[in-house]
Design an enzyme around this catalytic site. Structure first.
Site, short mmCIF file in Angstrom:
data_model
loop_
_atom_site.label_atom_id
_atom_site.label_comp_id
_atom_site.label_asym_id
_atom_site.label_seq_id
_atom_site.Cartn_x
_atom_site.Cartn_y
_atom_site.Cartn_z
N ASP A 1 11.72 44.47 -30.05
CA ASP A 1 10.61 44.33 -30.98
C ASP A 1 10.17 45.70 -31.51
O ASP A 1 10.03 46.66 -30.74
CB ASP A 1 9.44 43.65 -30.25
N GLU B 1 14.59 44.84 -34.25
CA GLU B 1 13.70 44.20 -35.22
C GLU B 1 13.00 45.28 -36.05
O GLU B 1 11.82 45.54 -35.89
CB GLU B 1 12.67 43.31 -34.50
#
Ligand code: GLC
Length: 651
Positions: free
Chosen positions: A284, A326
């Site tokens: 993330d 990401e």
């Protein structure tokens, strides 16, 4: 020299202490370890060379690779070997993904197995389960504020249930993706709690300051991520009597990766996740993991060094787990996440094709492919052996992050064009009778930036059409949804659907009643799934049936042809008609033309467009409609209906 010998000796000792069978059972691991060691040492040195504990921390890191490997159960090691033998397993056209919240999709981890058949019917065999680890209710950011990296949040179930689900999925030929949220923790994570209590060791896990001097310096160059709900990048903590860096929400404390202990802890966590049986780890917000005053604190070279180091560690200890970065960043920046220089294809295996996703929405609103085509020079540079996650919608907002230059080169005014898109999708402008029903997310009046929230169906007009009971508009929105899905399914990469979109879920406004969610309108497109609606997909004639069957057919077509694997074999046809995006996929002599009409009018493509490709085909067979076309003269056209598409095989 003496340091080098000492280190080598210490590594040998590590092997002995952990009883590695160098010549026998552990030979493959030891080979991987030695192959990667020079890179690991070099990358570690780059980041932490001057740190006073560099040497001992490096050895700790190496030890955690041994422990990570030793904690890997035999069935997962066998899976690693099979993936290795297959080579680039994740490029396959057989993979098709869906992203979902376990609670909002199925209820809990325990009830997930009973829902797998719905996914398998659709053709989905790869699941991204949104964050499952403990995260405080109300201050959770959808699970992206983690207070315990190893405990499944009781809302979803238990770690044992997660492992059981993974085993069931693997047993049924499915793949699993989970997140590691490594840029920040919840302010209720054990480390943050210790930091608040005054423990300096843990204050050093974060960026904390007693006054505003350094925070002010940072703020000068740092953009704001959530300017409406969490302005600024620092939060005062009264308990600690210090400022702490909080780039996202004020309850998400940024981890300080210039401290090697933070890296150590997060690598251990990643290997723990790998040993739960994860096939793809979604890292993330990797763009943010290194901070430096005077910079935007995004995409810094050290963030790439960290990712490369992480890749080497995973490659050694748990090689079957691929990495997805990401990074939702500008087209020119995204390519760096696949690795550059000596590290090409040795950083993240996957990235999101967020630019193309946003450009799909650009094309849908404007009916014009020209901005999309301008951006391809960057996007098509992706190295072989890496892949995209391709998607129309996900749990996040749609950021219009592509370059102003692409818009200008397409002959449009960047400011006016972006304003048009924002008004079109949010219905915020008075002059537009737009069919879309979405909302602006994170509007920043200082910069004029805004992103867009809304489900695929609502943004494609279904919500409004249903509200008005307008049959033709309902049909048109179904066609638009399938067009968008077709575009991301054939684009090249692993298509990742978003739960609910397969049956046309419209915006779910119930989040507005929940104080833990009402400040974040991304929740409008994270529906609490209504299984009665889902089950209507079994009744012919319903819109759910049309969408489910259509999506299923698209995935089946993709799976049936090897040229839809991500062989880096994508090119675009000449835009003879600016309403039609024409994608070519190639493998050896084979080709497929994927044509998408983004206009609300019928659009024609000259037959010359095919001849131009050196193609002598006289017939084109469409896999979508099963129509056979005879290639006509240059002054005649293949005509696509409004929002129509074709997947053409030359014959
Ligand atoms: C990622 C997630 C997003 C979250 C953010 C902060 O971008 O996709 O949902 O808000 O990271 O963790």
């Amino acid at each position: 020299m003496s340091v080098e010998i000492t280190r080598t000796e210490k590594i040998t000792q590590l092997f002995q202490v952990h009883s590695l069978d160098i010549q026998g059972a552990d030979r493959d691991f030891v080979t991987r370890f030695h192959n990667s060691l020079p890179k690991i040492q070099g990358l570690f040195q780059e980041l932490y060379g001057v740190h006073e504990e560099a040497e001992s921390q490096l050895l700790e890191l190496l030890q955690s690779l041994i422990l990570g490997y030793q904690g890997r159960e035999e069935s997962l090691r066998e899976r690693d070997r099979n993936k290795d033998a297959e080579g680039n397993w994740f490029l396959s056209q057989n993979l098709a993904g869906m992203s979902m919240y376990v609670d909002r999709f199925a209820g809990s981890l325990k009830t997930m197995p009973s829902k797998l058949s719905h996914l398998q019917d659709l053709g989905v065999n790869f699941l991204h389960l949104m964050p499952l680890f403990e995260s405080p209710q109300g201050e959770s950011d959808g699970g992206y504020a983690v207070s315990n990296f190893r405990k499944v949040d009781p809302r979803f179930g238990t770690l044992e249930e997660l492992i059981a689900l993974r085993k069931t999925m693997h047993g049924q030929g499915m793949f699993l993706m989970l997140d590691i949220v490594l840029n920040h923790t919840s302010h209720l994570h054990e480390w943050a709690m210790k930091a608040k209590a005054g423990d300096q060791e843990y204050q050093n896990y974060y960026y904390t300051y007693e006054n505003r001097w350094i925070p002010n310096e940072f703020e000068q160059a740092m953009p704001e991520i959530f300017p409406e709900s969490a302005p600024g990048n620092f939060t005062w903590n009264e308990e600690m009597k210090r400022w702490v860096m909080t780039v996202f929400h004020n309850y998400q404390w940024d981890l300080n990766f210039s401290n090697p202990k933070v890296l150590q802890a997060m690598v251990e966590t990643m290997l723990f996740y790998a040993n739960l049986g994860i096939d793809l780890l979604r890292i993330d917000a990797p763009a943010f993991i290194w901070k430096q005053t005077g910079t935007s604190c995004q995409n810094l070279p050290q963030a790439h060094t960290l990712l490369r180091l992480i890749k080497q560690c995973v490659q050694v200890a748990t090689p079957g787990m691929a990495l997805l970065g990401e990074a939702i960043v500008a087209p020119k920046d995204i390519m760096n996440y696949f690795g550059t220089g000596d590290y090409v294809a040795q950083e993240c295996d996957f990235a999101y094709n967020a630019t193309q996703m946003a450009l799909q929405w650009d094309m849908l609103a404007s009916g014009d492919t020209s901005v999309m085509l301008q951006a391809q020079a960057d996007i098509l540079r992706k190295p072989y052996g890496t892949s995209w996650i391709t998607y129309s919608r996900c749990h996040d907002d749609i950021g219009l992050g592509y370059e102003d230059a692409s818009i200008a080169q397409a002959g449009k005014d960047p400011y006016l064009h972006r304003r048009f898109l924002k008004e079109y999708y949010s219905f915020s402008g008075e002059q537009w009778m737009s069919p879309a029903r979405g909302a602006l997310f994170s509007s920043n009046p200082k910069t004029g930036d805004a992103r867009i929230s809304g489900t695929l169906a609502s943004l494609c007009g279904l919500e409004k059409a249903l509200y008005e009971g307008n049959g033709p508009a309902i049909e048109q929105s179904i066609q638009k949804i399938l067009l968008m899905q077709a575009h991301s399914i054939f684009l090249g990469g692993l298509p990742m659907l978003f739960y609910g979109d397969e049956v046309g879920c419209t915006n779910d406004y119930r989040y507005q009643q929940d104080p833990g969610k009402s400040y974040d309108n991304r929740w409008m497109h994270r529906p609490l799934l209504d299984w009665e609606k889902v089950n209507r997909r079994k009744t012919e004639g319903t819109l759910e049936y049309q969408l489910f069957e259509g999506t299923k057919k698209l995935l089946a077509i993709r799976k049936s042809m090897e040229l839809f694997a991500d062989l880096s074999n994508v090119s675009w046809m000449t835009p003879h008609n600016r309403h039609i995006a024409g994608l070519i996929r190639r493998k050896g002599e084979e080709r497929r033309y994927c044509l998408f009409n983004f206009s609300d009018q019928p659009a024609g493509l000259t037959w010359y467009a095919f001849r131009e490709q050196g193609e002598s085909a006289t017939q084109l067979l469409d896999s979508w409609t099963q129509t056979n076309y005879s290639v006509g003269p240059d002054h005649e056209h293949l005509v696509l209906e409004p929002y129509g598409f074709r997947i053409l095989e030359p014959r």
